[in-house]
Design an enzyme around this catalytic site. Structure first.
Site, PDB file in Angstrom:
ATOM      1  N   LYS A  66       0.852  -1.195   0.000  1.00 42.11           N
ATOM      2  CA  LYS A  66       0.000   0.000   0.000  1.00 42.11           C
ATOM      3  C   LYS A  66       0.877   1.230   0.000  1.00 42.11           C
ATOM      4  O   LYS A  66       1.959   1.245   0.605  1.00 42.11           O
ATOM      5  CB  LYS A  66      -0.893   0.027   1.247  1.00 42.11           C
ATOM      6  CG  LYS A  66      -1.704   1.320   1.402  1.00 42.11           C
ATOM      7  CD  LYS A  66      -2.438   1.387   2.731  1.00 42.11           C
ATOM      8  CE  LYS A  66      -3.130   2.741   2.913  1.00 42.11           C
ATOM      9  NZ  LYS A  66      -3.855   2.847   4.194  1.00 42.11           N
TER      10      LYS A  66
ATOM     11  N   GLU B  27      -8.740  12.107  12.161  1.00 42.58           N
ATOM     12  CA  GLU B  27      -7.914  10.988  12.625  1.00 42.58           C
ATOM     13  C   GLU B  27      -7.037  11.398  13.806  1.00 42.58           C
ATOM     14  O   GLU B  27      -6.145  12.249  13.662  1.00 42.58           O
ATOM     15  CB  GLU B  27      -7.049  10.463  11.484  1.00 42.58           C
ATOM     16  CG  GLU B  27      -6.280   9.206  11.838  1.00 42.58           C
ATOM     17  CD  GLU B  27      -5.882   8.386  10.624  1.00 42.58           C
ATOM     18  OE1 GLU B  27      -5.285   7.307  10.803  1.00 42.58           O
ATOM     19  OE2 GLU B  27      -6.174   8.814   9.497  1.00 42.58           O
TER      20      GLU B  27
END
Length: 520
Positions: A281, A326
């Protein structure tokens, strides 16, 4: 003081004494030889006429000519003998309304609670998180802290002094903003005045003096604190005369380092790297630039973000403003929390079909699993216990939905929120996995310096507790220009067009906040 060795740091002479005064070396310098002599040096200095002058003024030290992005690390503002006073206040007005009274120097808000700061008592720019944390620890250890029971006259006489004893925000705090890449600039700001409100309690923290010669960013100090006092006296609708709004002014947006065509190609290239097995990723980001006819009104931007996105952490530190969903890490008396986000779909918060599609997407679930695993791995060496949810939940924001997991645990003795953030960052949520392979792909394909975008941003108190988010959904303000950022996680199943649309959705909060100024 003739017997003390001169440190590698240098001291600017006191404006009163006009004499060069050696000071103990800050630990970020290579010498580090005089740290243990700090207390002795201060006592000797205060016992002399020169020392008395130092006690009234500011001593500045400079990091030895390290270069970061073409500029020398800025002056370290180290006032000596400061006193900070914390008092409860009787003010029932929402904290967010105080943004309109005077432009803040720092801000941290969530669900209408948090802190807003005005003015600058001290600031530090350095080259690592360790240096930043050490500077803050040294600074606050030299301060005298006065709680309500010590103060002559509390601002809120009806508020018991002990009400604030368990509030980690109510005391000396520093606001931090660190870069995404380790070779960037690390910023620490100690605001002159902080007004806070949380869990039914309101308070004010105020340092006895401001930085004498310089303020945030090294410019001539402003009069933010006095303006704030005037604003409080005149009422909540008053703003400084020179705080021009962007009403009726044009706001133009343009592509940043990569336009749409080239960014789509970058995503396709990243997918190819993943397919070849080089990594699993990578998070690719892009930027856009907004240009206004007058300086950006950060108060309006913060107010809009905090009102429209109350579930996020709305922040402002050293020109970086945003609303992050976040939380990198929170530490509160040994208890830690980290909210990990990865896996996104654009859409309205009440769209049940989209939420179901996101929670069952194998591509998004894989992307989320990488991010959770990287955060958990970073925390494990620093905790005695850790709980990692097996299944994420769907976090619904006004414009997007995210897969989210709240990791909780108990920190080992001596852990600090800055240390924990450093252990986690950069997680797979903002970089990729494996980390070093993802860094190489980012450097190859993004063609931009992220600066403090996607880096840690938040606050830390005197005991090392605090909250640090990731600087997402944000922009860097420079006078009349704002550089906006958005990124997305790329895995084997990523589609370039879909990833572009995701960045468009993630840019929307900042664009809406900026455009709201022209509608006021």
């Amino acid at each position: 003081m003739a017997g003390l060795p001169l440190p590698l740091c240098w001291a600017v002479s006191s404006p009163t004494s006009r004499r060069d005064v050696p000071v103990a070396a800050c630990r970020c310098c290579a010498g580090r030889q005089a740290v243990a002599q700090t207390a002795e040096l201060r006592e000797r200095a205060r016992a002399t006429p020169t020392g008395k002058a130092m006690g009234r003024s500011q001593v500045e030290t400079a990091h030895p000519s390290k270069q970061r992005f073409g500029q020398r690390v800025s002056l370290v503002h180290m006032p000596l003998g400061h006193t900070v006073t914390i008092r409860p206040v009787d003010d029932e007005s929402p904290l967010i309304t105080r943004l309109s009274q005077c432009a803040p120097s720092v801000c941290w808000l969530r669900r209408g609670e948090g802190m807003i700061g005005w003015g600058v008592t001290a600031a530090h720019t350095c080259a690592s998180a360790i240096e930043a944390e050490t500077w803050w620890r040294d600074f606050v250890e030299s301060a005298r802290v006065m709680r309500p029971r010590d103060a002559e006259e509390p601002l809120g006489a009806s508020k018991p002094a002990d009400d604030l004893a368990d509030e980690p925000m109510a005391g000396p705090v520093a606001f931090i903003s660190f870069p995404f890449a380790p070779d960037g600039l690390y910023e620490v700001i100690v605001p002159h005045i902080v007004q806070g409100s949380r869990n039914g309690h309101s308070w004010q923290t105020q340092w006895d003096r401001r930085a004498d010669d310089v303020s945030e960013g090294g410019a001539a100090r402003d009069d933010t604190a006095s303006l704030y006092s005037t604003a409080r006296a005149r009422g909540t609708n008053w703003v400084p005369a020179d705080a021009e709004s962007l009403a009726s002014q044009p706001l133009a947006f343009r592509s940043g380092n990569l336009d749409r065509e080239h960014w789509l190609a970058a995503v396709a290239a990243a997918v190819a790297h993943i397919t070849d097995g080089q990594l699993e990723k990578v998070v690719l980001a892009r930027d856009e630039v907004a240009e206004a006819a007058t300086p950006i009104d950060v108060s309006t931007v913060l107010t809009q973000l905090a009102q429209v996105y109350p579930q996020t952490w709305t922040f402002y530190v050293k020109g970086l403003v945003g609303a992050s969903p976040e939380l990198l890490v929170r530490q509160d008396r040994g208890l830690i929390t980290s909210r990990v986000l990865a896996g996104t779909i654009a859409g309205e918060a009440d769209d049940a079909a989209l939420a179901q599609a996101l929670s069952s997407s194998s591509k998004d679930l894989a992307e989320h699993e990488y991010a959770v695993a990287s955060v958990a791995a970073g925390l494990r060496p620093h905790v005695t216990s850790l709980h990692v949810p097996e299944v994420p939940f769907v976090l619904r924001l006004p414009n997007v939905m995210h897969l989210a997991s709240d990791i909780t645990g108990a920190a080992k003795p001596g852990a600090t929120v800055v240390g924990l953030a450093t252990a986690i960052h950069p997680s797979a949520a903002v970089c990729g996995t494996p980390t070093q392979a993802a860094r190489r792909v980012i450097a190859e394909l993004e063609h931009m310096d992220r600066g403090r975008y996607a880096g840690p941003v938040g606050w830390v108190n005197a005991s090392g507790d605090g909250e640090i988010a990731l600087a997402l959904r944000c922009g860097q303000i420079t006078d009349q220009t704002v550089r906006l950022f958005a990124g997305c996680g790329i895995v084997a199943g990523s589609d370039p067009e879909a990833e572009w649309n995701e960045t468009v959705a993630k840019l929307r909060p900042m664009k809406q906040a900026l455009l709201s100024q022209s509608n006021d």
